[in-house]
Design an enzyme around this catalytic site. Sequence first.
Site, PDB file in Angstrom:
ATOM      1  N   GLY B 244     -29.085   7.901   6.013  1.00 42.85           N
ATOM      2  CA  GLY B 244     -27.812   7.200   5.890  1.00 42.85           C
ATOM      3  C   GLY B 244     -28.027   5.755   5.488  1.00 42.85           C
ATOM      4  O   GLY B 244     -29.041   5.410   4.891  1.00 42.85           O
ATOM      5  N   SER B 245     -27.074   4.927   5.868  1.00 44.93           N
ATOM      6  CA  SER B 245     -27.145   3.526   5.467  1.00 44.93           C
ATOM      7  C   SER B 245     -28.094   2.750   6.378  1.00 44.93           C
ATOM      8  O   SER B 245     -28.432   3.197   7.481  1.00 44.93           O
ATOM      9  CB  SER B 245     -25.751   2.910   5.557  1.00 44.93           C
ATOM     10  OG  SER B 245     -25.330   2.902   6.902  1.00 44.93           O
ATOM     11  N   GLU B 266     -34.332   7.462   7.060  1.00 42.02           N
ATOM     12  CA  GLU B 266     -34.299   7.429   5.589  1.00 42.02           C
ATOM     13  C   GLU B 266     -33.034   6.684   5.200  1.00 42.02           C
ATOM     14  O   GLU B 266     -31.948   7.262   5.155  1.00 42.02           O
ATOM     15  CB  GLU B 266     -34.274   8.863   5.022  1.00 42.02           C
ATOM     16  CG  GLU B 266     -35.508   9.682   5.306  1.00 42.02           C
ATOM     17  CD  GLU B 266     -36.751   9.161   4.616  1.00 42.02           C
ATOM     18  OE1 GLU B 266     -36.648   8.247   3.763  1.00 42.02           O
ATOM     19  OE2 GLU B 266     -37.839   9.645   4.950  1.00 42.02           O
ATOM     20  N   CYS B 300     -30.354   8.100  -2.976  1.00 36.58           N
ATOM     21  CA  CYS B 300     -31.074   6.998  -2.318  1.00 36.58           C
ATOM     22  C   CYS B 300     -32.026   6.360  -3.316  1.00 36.58           C
ATOM     23  O   CYS B 300     -32.335   5.172  -3.228  1.00 36.58           O
ATOM     24  CB  CYS B 300     -31.889   7.516  -1.143  1.00 36.58           C
ATOM     25  SG  CYS B 300     -30.949   8.480   0.002  1.00 36.58           S
TER      26      CYS B 300
END
Lengths: 80, 516
Positions: B244-245, B266, B300
């Site tokens: 995620g962020s 991640e 990403c």
Amino acid sequence: MLILYSIKTFKMLIDKKILIEDLVDNFPFSVNYLSSQGIKCIACGEPIWGTLEEACLEKNFTSKDIQEFVRELNTLSKNN
Amino acid sequence: MSIDINKVLKTLGISDVNKGVSTGQEWFETKGAITSSSSPIDGKEIAKVKNATLDDYEMVIKKAQEAFKVWRLVPAPERGEIVRQIGLELRKYKDDLSALVSYEMGKIFQEGKGEVQEMIDICDFAVGQSRLINGVSLQSERREHRLFEQYQPLGVVGIVTSFNFPVAVWAWNSALAAIAGDVVIWKPSSKTPLTALATQKIISSVLKKNNVPEGVFNLVVAKSSVMGDNFIADRRIPLMSVTGSTAVGKRVGGIVGKRLGKTILELGGNNAVIITPNADIPMAIASTVFGTVGTAGQRCTSTRRIIIHESVYDQVKNSMVKAYKSVASKIGSPLDEKFLVGPLIDEHSVNAFTHAVNSVEKEGGKILFGGEVLEGKGFESGNYVMPCIAEAKNEYEIVQEETFAPIVYLIKYTGDIYDAIAIQNNVPQGLSSCVFTLNMREAEIFVSSAGSDCGIANVNVGTSGAEIGGAFGGEKDTGGGRESGSDSWKIYMRRQTSTVNYGTELPLAQGINFEF
């Protein structure tokens, strides 16, 4: 989760403890408003975890600022 | 090619209203909120999902704990055999699952197929790894003693996935966790719950055929008010894998850190391509365009910055704009194979894109191409945008952030490769990076200890995407986690050092004498 409901109107009110996820779901206009204040509600397409207050504090806003955000968001909510 | 999405949903067992909690083969009635999933392609509701309550979560975690006691005793190659069969089942449903990924997430069908292929590839990888879970044998300082290290199953692994790779990230984690002897609880993205349900249904026949206990592969669709901080704070879960962020990652890292749990984080990237005077420019352009507009910039590893030497800057700039003009006519429904770029996931992402376009201009940058929200026939959902190229400086606030959308910043550099690397590394994130050069010295400097500070550093290969065989992840604000290939399996296990005395004496370590 502290989402308050007005007894008369049953309209949900925004509180500083509202989860960002609920804010995004129920008050989508708040995403743009907070973004203009430098507070991200969405990253990587997903709502950020945590409360409105926590998101504001991360950006070093004061309690007074947060109070003002909540007031303005509720005003916007009435017009949306 | 036209895809009949109703047929796809039927094949994958997705109904109008679906149960959102499963422990393998069993699905449970839940009393949580009923949420709906809509397609970013046309804005239509696809189906509804019944979310979990706290009681449902509690039931699942207890089942997972019980299942772990059984699963950890199954020999790793036998666990690998289950994963092998899961890979076969995914092959069978590849086209249907790919179509649903495409419809629910918005990536083009080819990329949807690529995502499911990644699931298959990691299953194949994990099968091999199941016979290679090895430790080391060391030399004991004591006579008739044996000293060795081995890896043991860890327990319950929590997996939180993001919408952009709605099923591949689950597979990266679950395949390795399963062969390691762990059990998993998957909380999929609220944007893409249906692909998760479909995946769980696909694997259930394998679980049934092999009598895999309920609780090994768990899925819980829940809002973060039900499965948020409490999930990551849960001491019954020794490892949390979160995609995620950076903001979410910092929150998770803080909470899990307080209980001294393990994490795989991640998080966001701010990936750069360096194009030096010695680059094969046509190759660099072809690769970079895929990196910037592929998956509508929602990977990403999407390319966010292009750092170009001043001597080739105009050439690269003009080529990029020309390429984007060509891409402009290929934006449309991802289910139609003539299109290369689909929509953003939702209106919020569109707003983030527009915000970035406005911000870069406000800070002094120049828009060279795109930046508009598309309207008209085929774009009724409001989620389609024209990919944007902007000239910018690395120090701009907006350039330092990750915008999860197709906006790329061109940044000019002067001097040598060290100057380019300094710009590239001067962001908070550290996921993916690459240099385009045919000069051996530039290439080697880039991948040296004085080079890129990212988890991924490529030469003449773009930032976007990665092979399953290598460890995937990044440094700094990207979180430091590693998934997928190489020795990533080790994080799913606990390391144990053992000493065995097979003699008749009892010598203490370091020669300590302790007679009583």
